[in-house]
Design an enzyme around this catalytic site. Structure first.
Site, mmCIF file in Angstrom:
data_model
loop_
_atom_site.group_PDB
_atom_site.id
_atom_site.type_symbol
_atom_site.label_atom_id
_atom_site.label_comp_id
_atom_site.label_asym_id
_atom_site.label_seq_id
_atom_site.Cartn_x
_atom_site.Cartn_y
_atom_site.Cartn_z
ATOM 1 N N CYS A 1 3.842 -3.825 -10.639
ATOM 2 C CA CYS A 1 3.157 -4.168 -11.876
ATOM 3 C C CYS A 1 2.040 -3.170 -12.117
ATOM 4 O O CYS A 1 1.317 -2.788 -11.201
ATOM 5 C CB CYS A 1 2.577 -5.569 -11.897
ATOM 6 N N ARG B 1 5.542 1.539 -11.813
ATOM 7 C CA ARG B 1 5.150 0.402 -10.981
ATOM 8 C C ARG B 1 5.977 -0.850 -11.284
ATOM 9 O O ARG B 1 5.863 -1.856 -10.588
ATOM 10 C CB ARG B 1 3.664 0.097 -11.175
ATOM 11 N N TRP C 1 6.879 -5.908 -12.752
ATOM 12 C CA TRP C 1 7.966 -6.005 -11.770
ATOM 13 C C TRP C 1 7.997 -7.468 -11.378
ATOM 14 O O TRP C 1 7.065 -7.986 -10.760
ATOM 15 C CB TRP C 1 7.675 -5.124 -10.562
ATOM 16 N N ASN D 1 -1.534 -8.203 -11.179
ATOM 17 C CA ASN D 1 -0.611 -7.581 -10.234
ATOM 18 C C ASN D 1 -0.860 -8.243 -8.890
ATOM 19 O O ASN D 1 -2.007 -8.376 -8.480
ATOM 20 C CB ASN D 1 -0.912 -6.071 -10.158
ATOM 21 N N GLY D 2 0.199 -8.664 -8.213
ATOM 22 C CA GLY D 2 0.040 -9.316 -6.914
ATOM 23 C C GLY D 2 0.712 -10.677 -6.920
ATOM 24 O O GLY D 2 1.590 -10.933 -7.747
ATOM 25 N N GLU E 1 17.193 8.115 5.942
ATOM 26 C CA GLU E 1 16.616 8.483 4.648
ATOM 27 C C GLU E 1 17.724 8.833 3.638
ATOM 28 O O GLU E 1 17.660 8.441 2.470
ATOM 29 C CB GLU E 1 15.651 9.667 4.836
ATOM 30 N N LYS F 1 18.241 6.787 0.133
ATOM 31 C CA LYS F 1 18.233 7.446 -1.179
ATOM 32 C C LYS F 1 19.493 7.060 -1.956
ATOM 33 O O LYS F 1 19.442 6.794 -3.156
ATOM 34 C CB LYS F 1 18.165 8.969 -1.017
ATOM 35 N N GLU G 1 19.342 3.288 -3.116
ATOM 36 C CA GLU G 1 18.398 2.928 -4.177
ATOM 37 C C GLU G 1 18.672 3.643 -5.487
ATOM 38 O O GLU G 1 18.333 3.122 -6.550
ATOM 39 C CB GLU G 1 16.950 3.144 -3.722
ATOM 40 N N HIS H 1 30.025 0.875 19.258
ATOM 41 C CA HIS H 1 29.621 -0.452 19.735
ATOM 42 C C HIS H 1 29.850 -1.523 18.672
ATOM 43 O O HIS H 1 29.316 -2.618 18.770
ATOM 44 C CB HIS H 1 28.164 -0.431 20.186
ATOM 45 N N LYS I 1 7.609 1.438 -7.824
ATOM 46 C CA LYS I 1 7.087 2.486 -6.951
ATOM 47 C C LYS I 1 6.206 1.926 -5.838
ATOM 48 O O LYS I 1 6.274 2.361 -4.704
ATOM 49 C CB LYS I 1 6.292 3.471 -7.807
HETATM 50 C C1 F6R Z 1 12.039 4.908 -1.035
HETATM 51 C C2 F6R Z 1 10.638 4.605 -1.226
HETATM 52 C C3 F6R Z 1 10.096 3.408 -0.545
HETATM 53 C C4 F6R Z 1 8.670 3.663 -0.037
HETATM 54 C C5 F6R Z 1 8.110 2.369 0.560
HETATM 55 C C6 F6R Z 1 6.728 2.577 1.144
HETATM 56 O O1 F6R Z 1 12.409 6.048 -1.734
HETATM 57 O O2 F6R Z 1 9.938 5.286 -1.929
HETATM 58 O O3 F6R Z 1 10.926 2.999 0.488
HETATM 59 O O4 F6R Z 1 8.697 4.683 0.902
HETATM 60 O O5 F6R Z 1 8.047 1.377 -0.416
HETATM 61 O O6 F6R Z 1 5.821 2.994 0.173
HETATM 62 P P1 F6R Z 1 4.458 3.630 0.569
HETATM 63 O O7 F6R Z 1 4.729 4.913 1.245
HETATM 64 O O8 F6R Z 1 3.712 3.806 -0.724
HETATM 65 O O9 F6R Z 1 3.770 2.664 1.486
#
Ligand code: F6R
Length: 615
Positions: free
Chosen positions: A2, A27, A79, A105-106, A488, A492, A495, A511, A610
């Site tokens: 948010c 956000r 969000w 937000n929260g 990673e 990627k 998501e 396993h 984000k």
């Molecule tokens: C994936 C991504 C998320 C963040 C995670 C932690 O591409 O961006 O998995 O890495 O939400 O976010 P931060 O680093 O802001 O604590």
């Protein structure tokens, strides 16, 4: 999660609020809304939209009527946590009379009991959100005769959970009231204008005069005055925020989307982050930690805490730390650490890794570690973020603002910084010889150039990806330092492309998971020439024998690996511990291309935001 923006003192309130929301959209993008107080006394005008993809644009519809003489205004991009992403659940939320509007937000954890009490008192709720109770609580306190800030203070005292709030009231048209606990909120000032926002990027086009608001503080923002008090009403001094980012850094700069821009910014993000870390003699400089080498050497253990991509960076860092500094090191998912009753203490150095410095799981894990006596270091990209303020020491990645929801440049910058830190620990502990140190330092310093070499092959990566754009199941394999890379790459793809992608340590497949492999399965393997290359290739053979198609991240010119697989994403060779900084690049591009081929917007992956500021 948010985005909140508020302003007072501008006759151009609607435009500024909408532009702020566009910047904050990363956000959350489930709905958007704006409320503006009319200085001519006709109350608050509020419009909201839950039209996916153009909620903020809808607020600019010329048919909407807004105050001609605007006072304070607030905006929100959502969000969804409590309540579906509908119009009625969109913020701002209002009290019974429509004379108070709130953005939030929260999460208000005790919203159910508060709502039940308010309903029993005669208030009526018109949404399924946790936020709406705040508007009604303020209404109740205001009706009891409390001034706006006192009413907010009184309401906030009743709230449990994490929140950032911004409020406007019809009977004081120029006043914005803001309050926060854990969730971020920044205050800004300009000539006769006051601002509030969730993050710096939204305010940079208007002002660089920025301040942070502390936990359980209430700010009254008027065009020419900001007054901050604590929950008892005691005056609090504003803490200024020094910002080095410029406005352009938070814009697309000619690229199709933020993700592409940020992928291309990776060489400079890593170079900036490493700047000044190594002297010519190979020694490292981490002076801002405020910890001497003997203090660092006294820690018996290093624990890295993080979520998502930052957790993958932390995993690479834990391997590098054990390898170079010969100290027990581990990486843990922050949301699990907080509740597992971990045994740590003053002998542990806890490094929290968070691009935003706001992820609530990592923040609470850090607080838990501090409570148990650990020394905490925050590795973050955001100056003045909550973790940066609360940790015992901060190390900044200097990647510039990362707007794309999927982390790219910050992920690489985190690994680079943490690997340099591993070398610093190794020096402090006296366990690395000069030649190894020089070799490792030089390899790290070379990584920006190698990332550029990867980016020169971006079309090759895209064309490999195109061949697999219709596939719905992927397996990502790696061993040792290759495993966080596999994790990673899989994240990627999940998501951005919304396809199943499982990452395993390659040796673990037999396993259990190998039961899933049949003709048609696509296995992406990290097969650069690390010490475990032969073992990795033996695992690849096991997959091939069961009909899997193999795509390998392999070194340029490695004909042997190429002959054993179906497709190659080639990368320049580097030192083993630098490989996560290089090998992730083709996997980012692979996921991006598949997402695009499937018609997905890489900057706005579904269901994501984000910054994760709720548990
Ligand atoms: C994936 C991504 C998320 C963040 C995670 C932690 O591409 O961006 O998995 O890495 O939400 O976010 P931060 O680093 O802001 O604590």
């Amino acid at each position: 999660m948010c985005g909140i923006i508020g302003l007072t003192g501008s006759s151009d309130a609607l435009r500024i609020l909408r532009e702020g929301l566009e910047t904050l959209e990363y956000r959350g993008y489930d709905s958007a809304g704006i409320a503006i107080v009319d200085r001519d006394g006709s109350g608050i005008t509020r419009h909201r939209s839950a039209e996916q993809g153009h909620a903020i644009a809808d607020l600019g519809d010329p048919s909407l009527v807004w105050p001609v003489s605007p006072g304070a205004g607030i905006g929100h991009t959502r969000w969804a946590t409590h309540g579906a992403p509908t119009h009625d659940n969109a913020h701002p939320h209002a009290d019974c009379t429509g004379a108070i509007s709130v953005v939030h937000n929260g999460i208000i954890e005790n919203h159910r009991e508060l709502a039940a009490a308010l309903v029993a008192e005669g208030h009526s709720m018109s949404s399924a959100t946790d936020t709406e109770v705040v508007a009604h609580l303020i209404e109740r306190e205001h009706l009891r005769g409390l001034a706006p800030a006192d009413a907010v203070r009184s309401a906030v005292r009743e709230l449990r959970g994490d929140f950032a709030l911004c409020i406007v009231l019809a009977d004081e048209p120029d006043l914005l009231v803001a309050a926060r606990r854990t969730s971020p909120l920044i205050i800004g000032t300009g000539p006769s204008v006051g601002y509030v926002a969730s993050d710096i990027a939204a305010l940079l086009p208007m002002t660089r005069e920025l301040f942070t608001l502390g936990d359980d503080e209430v700010a009254e923002v008027r065009p020419n005055e900001i007054r901050v008090t604590d929950l008892e009403g005691g005056l609090v001094e504003l803490s200024p925020l020094r910002v080095t980012w410029d406005v352009r850094a938070a814009q697309k700069g000619g690229y199709d989307d933020f993700m592409t821009k940020e992928i291309h910014e990776q060489p400079s993000a890593v170079a900036e982050t490493l700047l000044g870390r190594f002297a010519d003699d190979g020694t490292t400089d981490f002076e801002e930690l405020g910890l001497t080498r003997s203090q660092l050497a006294a820690f018996h253990r290093v624990v890295f805490l993080a979520c998502g991509s930052s957790y993958h960076a932390a995993l690479s860092a834990s391997l590098a730390t054990e390898h170079f500094a010969r100290v027990p090191a581990s990486a843990e998912v922050a949301s699990e650490f907080r509740y597992r009753g971990a045994v740590i203490g003053p002998e542990t150095l806890v490094v929290v890794v968070s691009q935003s410095g706001e992820s609530v799981d990592t923040l609470h894990a850090m607080r838990e570690a501090k409570l148990q006596g650990a020394t905490t270091v925050a590795v973050t990209n955001v100056v003045g973020s909550v973790m940066a303020r609360e940790a015992d020491a901060v190390l900044y990645t200097r990647a510039g603002p990362e707007i794309g929801v999927a982390s790219t440049k910050c992920h690489l910058a985190q690994i680079a910084l943490l690997e340099a830190f591993a070398l610093h620990l190794a020096i402090a502990r006296g366990v690395i010889d000069a030649a190894s140190l020089t070799r490792a330092g030089a390899a790290l310093i070379e990584t920006p150039r190698l990332i550029t070499r990867c980016l020169d092959k971006i079309e090759e990566y895209f064309s490999v990806a195109q061949r697999y754009a219709d596939v719905n199941d992927f397996y990502f394999l790696g061993r040792r330092i290759g495993y966080p890379i596999a994790l990673e790459g899989a994240l990627k793809l999940k998501e951005l492309a919304y396809v199943r992608a499982e990452a395993y340590p390659a040796g673990e497949m037999k396993h259990g998971p190998i039961a899933l492999i049949e003709p048609g399965a696509i296995v992406v393997v990290v097969a650069t020439r690390t010490t475990l290359w032969e073992k990795v290739m033996a695992n690849v053979e096991e997959m091939r024998a069961r009909g899997a198609t193999i795509i390998a991240v392999a070194e340029e010119g490695d004909d042997e690996t190429e002959s054993l697989v179906d497709a190659v994403l080639s990368v320049p060779a580097t030192m083993e511990f630098c490989s996560p900084i290089i090998d992730v690049v083709p996997l980012q591009c692979f996921a991006y291309a598949i997402a695009r081929a499937r018609g997905n917007d890489p900057d706005r992956p579904r269901n994501l935001a984000k910054v994760v500021t709720v548990e």
